[in-house]
Design an enzyme around this catalytic site. Structure first.
Site, PDB file in Angstrom:
ATOM      1  N   ASN A 117     -35.002 -16.130  38.202  1.00  0.00           N
ATOM      2  CA  ASN A 117     -35.091 -17.576  37.972  1.00  0.00           C
ATOM      3  C   ASN A 117     -34.950 -17.958  36.492  1.00  0.00           C
ATOM      4  OD1 ASN A 117     -37.538 -16.614  37.142  1.00  0.00           O
ATOM      5  ND2 ASN A 117     -38.733 -17.545  38.779  1.00  0.00           N
ATOM      6  N   ARG A 256     -46.367 -19.578  30.133  1.00  0.00           N
ATOM      7  CA  ARG A 256     -47.637 -19.507  30.843  1.00  0.00           C
ATOM      8  C   ARG A 256     -48.628 -20.429  30.142  1.00  0.00           C
ATOM      9  NH1 ARG A 256     -45.226 -18.190  34.524  1.00  0.00           N
ATOM     10  NH2 ARG A 256     -45.239 -16.217  35.645  1.00  0.00           N
ATOM     11  N   GLN A 285     -54.002 -22.462  38.031  1.00  0.00           N
ATOM     12  CA  GLN A 285     -53.106 -23.101  38.992  1.00  0.00           C
ATOM     13  C   GLN A 285     -53.636 -22.928  40.405  1.00  0.00           C
ATOM     14  OE1 GLN A 285     -49.011 -22.663  36.388  1.00  0.00           O
ATOM     15  NE2 GLN A 285     -49.024 -21.886  38.427  1.00  0.00           N
ATOM     16  N   HIS A 309     -45.976 -26.454  38.469  1.00  0.00           N
ATOM     17  CA  HIS A 309     -45.200 -25.240  38.189  1.00  0.00           C
ATOM     18  C   HIS A 309     -44.023 -25.114  39.169  1.00  0.00           C
ATOM     19  CE1 HIS A 309     -45.508 -20.648  37.191  1.00  0.00           C
ATOM     20  NE2 HIS A 309     -44.281 -21.123  37.055  1.00  0.00           N
TER      21      HIS A 309
HETATM   22  P1  NAI Z   1     -38.152 -11.175  29.264  1.00  0.00           P
HETATM   23  O1  NAI Z   1     -38.975  -9.947  29.480  1.00  0.00           O
HETATM   24  O2  NAI Z   1     -36.686 -11.094  29.478  1.00  0.00           O
HETATM   25  O3  NAI Z   1     -38.376 -11.704  27.762  1.00  0.00           O
HETATM   26  C1  NAI Z   1     -39.633 -11.856  27.185  1.00  0.00           C
HETATM   27  C2  NAI Z   1     -39.460 -11.763  25.669  1.00  0.00           C
HETATM   28  O4  NAI Z   1     -40.700 -12.132  25.059  1.00  0.00           O
HETATM   29  C3  NAI Z   1     -39.119 -10.350  25.197  1.00  0.00           C
HETATM   30  O5  NAI Z   1     -38.000 -10.390  24.347  1.00  0.00           O
HETATM   31  C4  NAI Z   1     -40.379  -9.922  24.443  1.00  0.00           C
HETATM   32  O6  NAI Z   1     -40.107  -9.036  23.358  1.00  0.00           O
HETATM   33  C5  NAI Z   1     -40.906 -11.266  23.966  1.00  0.00           C
HETATM   34  N1  NAI Z   1     -42.299 -11.233  23.580  1.00  0.00           N
HETATM   35  C6  NAI Z   1     -43.338 -10.589  24.181  1.00  0.00           C
HETATM   36  N2  NAI Z   1     -44.463 -10.778  23.492  1.00  0.00           N
HETATM   37  C7  NAI Z   1     -44.150 -11.563  22.437  1.00  0.00           C
HETATM   38  C8  NAI Z   1     -44.898 -12.083  21.355  1.00  0.00           C
HETATM   39  N3  NAI Z   1     -46.185 -11.789  21.189  1.00  0.00           N
HETATM   40  N4  NAI Z   1     -44.259 -12.869  20.462  1.00  0.00           N
HETATM   41  C9  NAI Z   1     -42.941 -13.129  20.586  1.00  0.00           C
HETATM   42  N5  NAI Z   1     -42.171 -12.633  21.571  1.00  0.00           N
HETATM   43  C10 NAI Z   1     -42.777 -11.866  22.486  1.00  0.00           C
HETATM   44  O7  NAI Z   1     -38.813 -12.288  30.166  1.00  0.00           O
HETATM   45  P2  NAI Z   1     -38.158 -13.644  30.685  1.00  0.00           P
HETATM   46  O8  NAI Z   1     -37.422 -13.420  31.944  1.00  0.00           O
HETATM   47  O9  NAI Z   1     -37.449 -14.292  29.548  1.00  0.00           O
HETATM   48  O10 NAI Z   1     -39.474 -14.479  31.060  1.00  0.00           O
HETATM   49  C11 NAI Z   1     -40.433 -14.788  30.070  1.00  0.00           C
HETATM   50  C12 NAI Z   1     -41.656 -15.407  30.695  1.00  0.00           C
HETATM   51  O11 NAI Z   1     -41.329 -16.700  31.205  1.00  0.00           O
HETATM   52  C13 NAI Z   1     -42.208 -14.663  31.918  1.00  0.00           C
HETATM   53  O12 NAI Z   1     -42.996 -13.559  31.555  1.00  0.00           O
HETATM   54  C14 NAI Z   1     -43.004 -15.744  32.590  1.00  0.00           C
HETATM   55  O13 NAI Z   1     -44.307 -15.793  32.065  1.00  0.00           O
HETATM   56  C15 NAI Z   1     -42.269 -17.025  32.217  1.00  0.00           C
HETATM   57  N6  NAI Z   1     -41.549 -17.581  33.386  1.00  0.00           N
HETATM   58  C16 NAI Z   1     -41.872 -18.842  33.825  1.00  0.00           C
HETATM   59  C17 NAI Z   1     -41.281 -19.367  34.949  1.00  0.00           C
HETATM   60  C18 NAI Z   1     -41.590 -20.754  35.419  1.00  0.00           C
HETATM   61  O14 NAI Z   1     -41.294 -21.093  36.566  1.00  0.00           O
HETATM   62  N7  NAI Z   1     -42.168 -21.611  34.604  1.00  0.00           N
HETATM   63  C19 NAI Z   1     -40.320 -18.590  35.745  1.00  0.00           C
HETATM   64  C20 NAI Z   1     -39.950 -17.324  35.137  1.00  0.00           C
HETATM   65  C21 NAI Z   1     -40.593 -16.837  34.023  1.00  0.00           C
END
Ligand code: NAI
Length: 358
Positions: A117, A256, A285, A309
């Site tokens: 997503n 989040r 939530q 959400h």
């Molecule tokens: P991803 O794993 O591809 O990217 C996450 C990035 O965040 C990575 O590059 C990582 O190095 C970075 N990161 C981790 N800790 C960090 C920090 N302390 N400071 C800066 N960067 C940091 O994950 P993706 O697919 O981009 O998703 C990210 C988040 O988005 C998910 O974990 C989820 O919590 C949220 N999400 C929300 C959705 C919604 O419906 N609102 C749906 C899908 C994801």
């Protein structure tokens, strides 16, 4: 084998719209398939407290399916009780509702449907940035009220062109946000992430990495949060960090809820330090009726773009994460290897680098 799924109730919408696959009613579309193989499939939205179906069934389930939209919080305590649990599947992206350290300790694998997503969320982020910067919500509310006073809206409406936009986290979603912002001719695109983008990828979106978070936020007109929730990001955007934001900045959080301190955000809006806050994620939530971010406003009575959400649960996304959930379970049942990109916790260890530097 018992398979337990904690999904959200879809009500009339789900009975009339079968593509709402992530609901209790439509059960990710896998009931027949699981039952034809002799498995027991329990689907419920009851997830809170000791009498919930979640706590009742987790003790003898081997597979737990959850979704970030209606998170079944698998705490360390519950992991201790889940003696048969081997696999947690997140139907979607973001597995912070599972105690990942406890999963490592008890050799429970945690997989999510990576990428399922990310476009859905990136589109929502761009929309949220635009609706704040252009002061859309108060403008629409004025129209519904029957009023018409252009200056009351225009006094706080801007163009995105020429602004500096930065993402905390430049993974799948953060990067797609940067890609989508490119044609808006922002003054600069920035990112903050401990994992630098590959050089070519950074160049392709013309994004500059800033290594210090305070320095990063102090340069941005718009900050968008796109990192997972883990020990290192819980409360990351708090009162102290907000002081380093530019006065009048906009903040978008679709990652989040608990990454941003809700009370500090509400206070920064009320004081005029933040001009707007938008997103779809909440620290709890469903969000309680009196959650401060439902009604928090900037000094002009606008600046709130909060929604439930749903950014990552469009019908397009549901088709992808339902089919991804099925393949993860299929691989597990037939002992086939899982796709590496989906593995958050493998047997006894973290497989991803995205949930904090360890
Ligand atoms: P991803 O794993 O591809 O990217 C996450 C990035 O965040 C990575 O590059 C990582 O190095 C970075 N990161 C981790 N800790 C960090 C920090 N302390 N400071 C800066 N960067 C940091 O994950 P993706 O697919 O981009 O998703 C990210 C988040 O988005 C998910 O974990 C989820 O919590 C949220 N999400 C929300 C959705 C919604 O419906 N609102 C749906 C899908 C994801």
């Amino acid at each position: 084998m018992k398979i337990l799924a904690i999904l959200y109730k879809g009500g009339d919408s789900a009975t009339s719209e079968p593509r709402l696959l992530g609901t209790v009613e439509n059960q990710l579309g896998i009931r027949e398939w699981l039952e034809s193989q002799g498995h027991e499939y329990v689907v419920t939205d009851s997830k809170e407290g000791p009498d919930s179906d979640f706590q009742k069934h987790i003790v003898d389930s081997e597979i737990l399916i959850t979704t970030p939209f209606h998170p079944g919080y698998l705490t360390a305590d519950l992991v201790e009780k889940a003696k048969k649990l081997k696999l947690c599947v997140t139907a979607g992206v973001g597995s912070d509702h599972i105690d990942l350290n406890a999963a490592v300790k008890h050799s429970i694998q945690v997989l999510e449907v990576s990428g399922s997503n990310v476009v859905s969320v990136a589109e929502h982020v761009v929309m949220s940035i635009l609706l704040l910067v252009r002061n859309f919500v108060p403008a629409h509310e004025m129209i519904e009220r029957g009023d018409w006073m252009v200056s009351d809206i225009a006094r706080n409406a801007f163009d995105l062109e020429g602004k500096i936009v930065g993402t905390i986290g430049a993974g799948r979603i953060g990067y797609r946000v940067l890609q989508r912002l490119l044609p808006f001719d922002c003054k600069e695109l920035l990112y903050y992430d401990y994992a630098p983008l590959p050089e070519a990828a950074g160049k392709a979106v013309n994004a500059r990495r800033v290594e210090d978070l305070k320095d990063f936020v102090s340069q941005c007109d718009v900050v968008t949060v796109n990192c997972p929730l883990h020990e290192g990001t819980m409360g990351l955007v708090n009162a102290d960090l907000l002081k380093h934001f530019k006065k009048g900045a906009w903040l978008v959080n679709t990652a989040r809820g608990a990454i941003c301190d809700k009370d500090a955000v509400a206070a920064a809006l009320a004081s005029g330090h933040l001009n707007g806050y938008s997103g779809d994620v909440w620290n709890v939530q469903p969000a309680p009726k009196d959650h401060v971010l439902r009604t928090a406003k900037n000094v002009l009575g606008g600046g709130n773009g909060m929604v439930p959400h749903y950014s990552g649960t469009t019908l397009d996304a549901q088709a992808r994460y339902a089919s991804g959930t099925k393949s993860i379970i299929e691989n597990y049942l037939s002992d086939k290897p899982q796709e590496a990109q989906n593995i958050i916790v493998g047997v006894g260890k973290f497989e991803t680098k995205a949930y904090g530097q360890r």
